[in-house]
Scaffold this motif. Structure first.
Motif, mmCIF file in Angstrom:
data_model
loop_
_atom_site.group_PDB
_atom_site.id
_atom_site.type_symbol
_atom_site.label_atom_id
_atom_site.label_comp_id
_atom_site.label_asym_id
_atom_site.label_seq_id
_atom_site.Cartn_x
_atom_site.Cartn_y
_atom_site.Cartn_z
ATOM 1 N N GLY A 149 11.475 3.638 2.872
ATOM 2 C CA GLY A 149 12.925 3.627 2.750
ATOM 3 C C GLY A 149 13.377 3.144 1.379
ATOM 4 N N ILE A 150 12.768 2.077 0.898
ATOM 5 C CA ILE A 150 13.109 1.569 -0.434
ATOM 6 C C ILE A 150 12.695 2.571 -1.509
ATOM 7 N N LEU A 151 11.531 3.174 -1.329
ATOM 8 C CA LEU A 151 11.080 4.195 -2.270
ATOM 9 C C LEU A 151 12.068 5.364 -2.311
ATOM 10 N N TYR A 152 12.585 5.752 -1.148
ATOM 11 C CA TYR A 152 13.567 6.851 -1.100
ATOM 12 C C TYR A 152 14.833 6.487 -1.872
ATOM 13 N N LEU A 164 0.833 -1.203 0.000
ATOM 14 C CA LEU A 164 0.000 0.000 0.000
ATOM 15 C C LEU A 164 0.873 1.260 0.000
ATOM 16 N N VAL A 165 1.870 1.301 0.882
ATOM 17 C CA VAL A 165 2.741 2.487 0.961
ATOM 18 C C VAL A 165 3.617 2.600 -0.275
ATOM 19 N N ALA A 214 5.125 6.545 7.649
ATOM 20 C CA ALA A 214 6.138 5.965 6.768
ATOM 21 C C ALA A 214 6.934 7.014 6.015
ATOM 22 N N VAL A 215 6.254 8.013 5.458
ATOM 23 C CA VAL A 215 6.942 8.968 4.587
ATOM 24 C C VAL A 215 7.319 10.265 5.292
ATOM 25 N N ALA A 216 6.728 10.543 6.446
ATOM 26 C CA ALA A 216 6.950 11.835 7.111
ATOM 27 C C ALA A 216 8.418 12.084 7.411
ATOM 28 N N PHE A 217 9.133 11.048 7.818
ATOM 29 C CA PHE A 217 10.519 11.235 8.247
ATOM 30 C C PHE A 217 11.506 11.291 7.088
ATOM 31 N N PHE A 218 11.007 11.067 5.866
ATOM 32 C CA PHE A 218 11.847 11.225 4.684
ATOM 33 C C PHE A 218 11.616 12.583 4.019
ATOM 34 N N ALA A 222 2.847 8.712 -6.183
ATOM 35 C CA ALA A 222 2.905 10.158 -5.957
ATOM 36 C C ALA A 222 4.321 10.694 -6.129
ATOM 37 N N VAL A 223 5.300 9.969 -5.599
ATOM 38 C CA VAL A 223 6.690 10.439 -5.637
ATOM 39 C C VAL A 223 7.307 10.279 -7.022
ATOM 40 N N LEU A 224 7.052 9.144 -7.671
ATOM 41 C CA LEU A 224 7.742 8.816 -8.912
ATOM 42 C C LEU A 224 6.981 9.202 -10.174
#
Length: 238
Positions: A96-99, A14-15, A189-193, A22-24
């Motif tokens: 993390g993997i998405l980052y 899901l994440v 999940a994404v807030a800290f990136f 959204a990011v890519l």
């Protein structure tokens, strides 16, 4: 452990799928999918994993859903915290993997990194009150969709479709307001990136979804279908 493993896989997808779109892909030059595409990605991520692993773990993928199902009598209270921990860890792993993938692009800048927010961090600059109300109401509606589509009165086998489309609709409504959470694990999940100060607003994206889940579960259990929900975890309806 098998149930927690299934919940990990589903939340990860899901994440990774929703936030990854959204990011890519959302703003990709010429071929960006936009917020409609992101909305569909979140809905499809839930739909696909609900079919893939929902029969093992129940397919929550969301701390608010686990809480709501417990309030509705569909989920054991002793399992809520293990599910929450698993969901948050899975989301962080996916982010993390998405980052790592996203940072491989030239001129990469994390920016908001698909995080949620209000005020200056809201896509439409909506206020904290607007964000709180939106997230609460939409999570309540999401729980009603989940509980209703998985009830004994609903057609069998179609619940993942209703839930996935419901989540798509929720995103279509609220991406301009908060970038859509209705899921504390997704928000964490994404807030800290992100590099926008998103962790400072993360409290709202726990409080509002959990409150909304409690409201939605109570409405379904005590108003829409009194007595039905407790019978669905191995007991006779009261």
């Amino acid at each position: 452990m098998r149930r927690l493993a299934a919940e990990f896989v589903g939340t990860f997808w899901l994440v990774f799928g929703g936030c990854g779109s959204a990011v890519l892909a959302a703003g990709f030059p010429q071929f960006g999918i936009g917020f409609v595409g992101v909305s569909l990605a979140f809905g499809l991520s839930v739909l696909t994993m609900a079919y893939a692993v929902g029969g093992i773990s129940g397919g929550h993928f969301n701390p608010a859903v686990s809480l709501g199902l417990a309030i509705a009598g569909r989920f054991e209270w002793r399992d809520v915290i293990p599910y929450w921990i698993t969901q948050v860890i899975a989301g962080l792993c996916a982010a993390g993997i998405l980052y790592v993938i996203a940072s491989g692009a030239p001129n990469f800048s994390a920016g908001g990194f698909a995080s949620n927010g209000y005020g200056d961090l809201s896509p439409g600059k909506y206020s904290m009150t607007a964000a709180l109300v939106a997230e609460t109401v939409l999570t309540a509606a999401f729980l009603i969709i989940i509980l209703g589509s998985t009830s004994r009165a609903a057609p069998a086998g179609f619940a993942p479709i209703a839930i996935g489309l419901g989540l798509t609709l929720i995103h279509l409504i609220s991406i301009p307001v908060t970038n859509t959470s209705v899921n504390p694990a997704r928000s964490t999940a994404v807030a800290f990136f992100a590099t926008t100060g998103a962790p400072g607003q993360l409290w709202l994206f726990w409080v509002a979804p959990l409150l909304g889940a409690a409201i939605g579960a109570a409405i379904y259990r005590f108003v829409l279908s009194p007595g039905e929900s407790p019978g669905q975890i191995g007991r006779e309806p009261k």
